[in-house]
Enzyme design. Structure first.
Site, short mmCIF file in Angstrom:
data_model
loop_
_atom_site.label_atom_id
_atom_site.label_comp_id
_atom_site.label_asym_id
_atom_site.label_seq_id
_atom_site.Cartn_x
_atom_site.Cartn_y
_atom_site.Cartn_z
N GLY A 14 0.82 -1.21 0.00
CA GLY A 14 0.00 0.00 0.00
C GLY A 14 0.85 1.25 0.00
O GLY A 14 1.89 1.32 0.67
N ARG A 75 1.09 -5.42 -5.99
CA ARG A 75 1.26 -6.69 -5.28
C ARG A 75 1.61 -7.76 -6.31
O ARG A 75 1.14 -7.71 -7.45
CB ARG A 75 -0.01 -7.03 -4.51
CG ARG A 75 -0.39 -5.92 -3.54
CD ARG A 75 -1.49 -6.33 -2.59
NE ARG A 75 -1.98 -5.18 -1.81
CZ ARG A 75 -1.42 -4.71 -0.71
NH1 ARG A 75 -0.32 -5.31 -0.24
NH2 ARG A 75 -1.92 -3.68 -0.07
N CYS A 76 2.43 -8.72 -5.91
CA CYS A 76 2.96 -9.68 -6.88
C CYS A 76 2.98 -11.08 -6.28
O CYS A 76 3.86 -11.42 -5.47
CB CYS A 76 4.37 -9.26 -7.31
SG CYS A 76 5.13 -10.35 -8.52
N ASP A 106 4.60 -4.79 5.96
CA ASP A 106 4.97 -6.14 6.38
C ASP A 106 5.26 -7.06 5.20
O ASP A 106 6.26 -7.77 5.19
CB ASP A 106 3.84 -6.73 7.24
CG ASP A 106 4.14 -8.13 7.72
OD1 ASP A 106 4.85 -8.26 8.73
OD2 ASP A 106 3.67 -9.08 7.08
N THR A 129 3.96 2.52 5.86
CA THR A 129 2.57 2.07 5.97
C THR A 129 1.83 3.00 6.90
O THR A 129 2.35 3.36 7.97
CB THR A 129 2.48 0.63 6.50
OG1 THR A 129 1.13 0.34 6.86
CG2 THR A 129 3.37 0.40 7.71
N ASP A 131 -0.57 2.32 8.73
CA ASP A 131 -1.10 1.61 9.90
C ASP A 131 -0.20 1.67 11.13
O ASP A 131 -0.63 1.33 12.23
CB ASP A 131 -1.36 0.14 9.55
CG ASP A 131 -2.55 -0.03 8.61
OD1 ASP A 131 -3.43 0.85 8.61
OD2 ASP A 131 -2.58 -1.02 7.88
N ASP A 133 2.18 -0.29 12.08
CA ASP A 133 2.09 -1.61 12.73
C ASP A 133 3.33 -2.48 12.51
O ASP A 133 3.23 -3.70 12.55
CB ASP A 133 0.85 -2.35 12.24
CG ASP A 133 0.84 -2.56 10.73
OD1 ASP A 133 1.71 -2.02 10.03
OD2 ASP A 133 -0.06 -3.27 10.25
N ARG A 175 -6.94 -2.52 9.75
CA ARG A 175 -7.50 -3.87 9.81
C ARG A 175 -6.99 -4.64 11.03
O ARG A 175 -7.73 -5.35 11.69
CB ARG A 175 -7.14 -4.63 8.52
CG ARG A 175 -7.80 -6.01 8.41
CD ARG A 175 -7.38 -6.70 7.13
NE ARG A 175 -5.95 -6.90 7.06
CZ ARG A 175 -5.17 -6.60 6.01
NH1 ARG A 175 -5.70 -6.08 4.93
NH2 ARG A 175 -3.87 -6.83 6.03
#
Length: 327
Positions: A14, A75-76, A106, A129, A131, A133, A175
């Site tokens: 992201g 994304r892969c 992450d 990120t 988030d 986190d 999330r």
């Protein structure tokens, strides 16, 4: 000294405000040190596609203030296979890239650990990120900007809530992490904050709102992290409406609004510090490290530790403050 001659830099997962400022710092630090830099577009997918960009100091002019990422992100799934990882490495070597700086969350860090451990290519990771986190840094790139975006929205929502005797459920990103919800709830003066880390019973929330009504509060705002176990803002609003009719109940989902926008001054400085430190770390021979900020010092945490350490980031005093300051 490591003898590194060409560094590849990429963003993955992201997007987060501050990624461009970090790319800028990586490129210009490397160029200053006499090292070539290659931008890898679309993260691990770009490695598989050989989507490379030879960069110089001018390539990153006038981007420090931009949100998103000029290197794009994707994304892969193919990279997660052994064949995909090997193909990515071979493409990197064909381009002469002998070290990497990975900027992302992450999943980005796990991909970097996989690539570096299998093929022994030096990699430094920078936590990007919203988030907040990832273990190894008190703050991740984009978190401060995203939180400020949420606070600005809350301030505007409160104006209309107060004008119409309304209760707003405002859902924010998070999330698995309630960092944005908790801090924006404190700064925005929310009456309640619902977090993935701490389950809130619906009856408990109803009692809090009922008390507010008895105390003659004419409007309320409840911040809900998207990962809250109650099922999200719409489900909460429905359940509250069924049991409690004092307020006109509304829902606002902020969604990807939180990802965009010009990075805050904090995120620009953080991104610059971490990008600078990542390149210097590679030059002195470091690898498979997460570059982060603790207190006011740049620190490096082994990737294995950063990815496997369960770190409770939510401050107990902030969670207690939500109920105390909302009376």
């Amino acid at each position: 000294m490591s003898g590194i001659r060409k560094i590849g830099v990429f963003t993955s997962g992201g997007d987060a405000p501050g990624m461009n400022a970090c790319i800028r710092a990586v490129v210009r630090t490397a160029v200053f040190m006499g090292i070539e830099v290659v931008g890898i577009r679309k993260g691990y997918q770009g490695m598989l596609d050989s989507d490379f960009w030879d960069m110089d100091a001018r390539s990153v002019g006038n981007i420090i203030h931009l949100g998103g990422t000029i290197l794009k992100t994707a994304r892969c799934l193919e990279f997660k296979t052994d064949e995909g990882t090997e193909k990515a490495y071979n493409n990197l070597k064909s381009k002469g890239i002998d070290a990497l700086v990975a900027i992302g969350g992450d999943g980005t860090a796990r991909g970097a650990e996989r690539l570096s451990s299998r093929f022994d290519i030096p990699i430094m990771c920078i936590p990007g990120t919203i988030d907040n986190d990832l273990y190894g840094s008190d703050f991740t790139l984009g978190f401060d900007t995203a939180t400020n975006t949420v606070i600005e929205a809350i301030d505007k929502i409160r104006d209309t809530a107060a004008s119409h005797n309304r209760l707003f459920f405002v859902e924010v990103m998070g999330r698995d992490s309630g960092c944005i919800a908790l801090r924006s709830g404190i700064a925005g003066g929310a009456e309640a904050v619902l977090l993935p880390e701490r389950e809130t019973a619906i009856d408990e929330l109803i009692e809090k709102l009922s008390l507010d009504a008895r105390n003659k509060k004419t409007s309320s705002i409840v911040i809900v992290a998207e990962g809250d176990k109650s099922g999200g803002a719409y489900q909460l609003a429905k359940r509250v409406t069924e049991k409690f009719d004092f307020y006109d109940v509304k829902v606002t989902i902020l969604g990807h609004l939180q990802r965009g926008g010009s990075p805050s001054s904090f995120d620009r400085v953080l991104a610059s510090r971490l990008g600078f430190a990542a390149v210097k770390g590679l030059i002195v021979g470091n690898s498979r490290q997460m570059v982060g900020l603790r207190g006011n010092s740049v620190v490096m945490t082994p990737l294995g530790e950063a990815l496997n350490f369960t770190h409770f980031k939510l401050e107990e005093d902030l969670m207690e403050m939500v109920s105390v300051l909302s009376i």
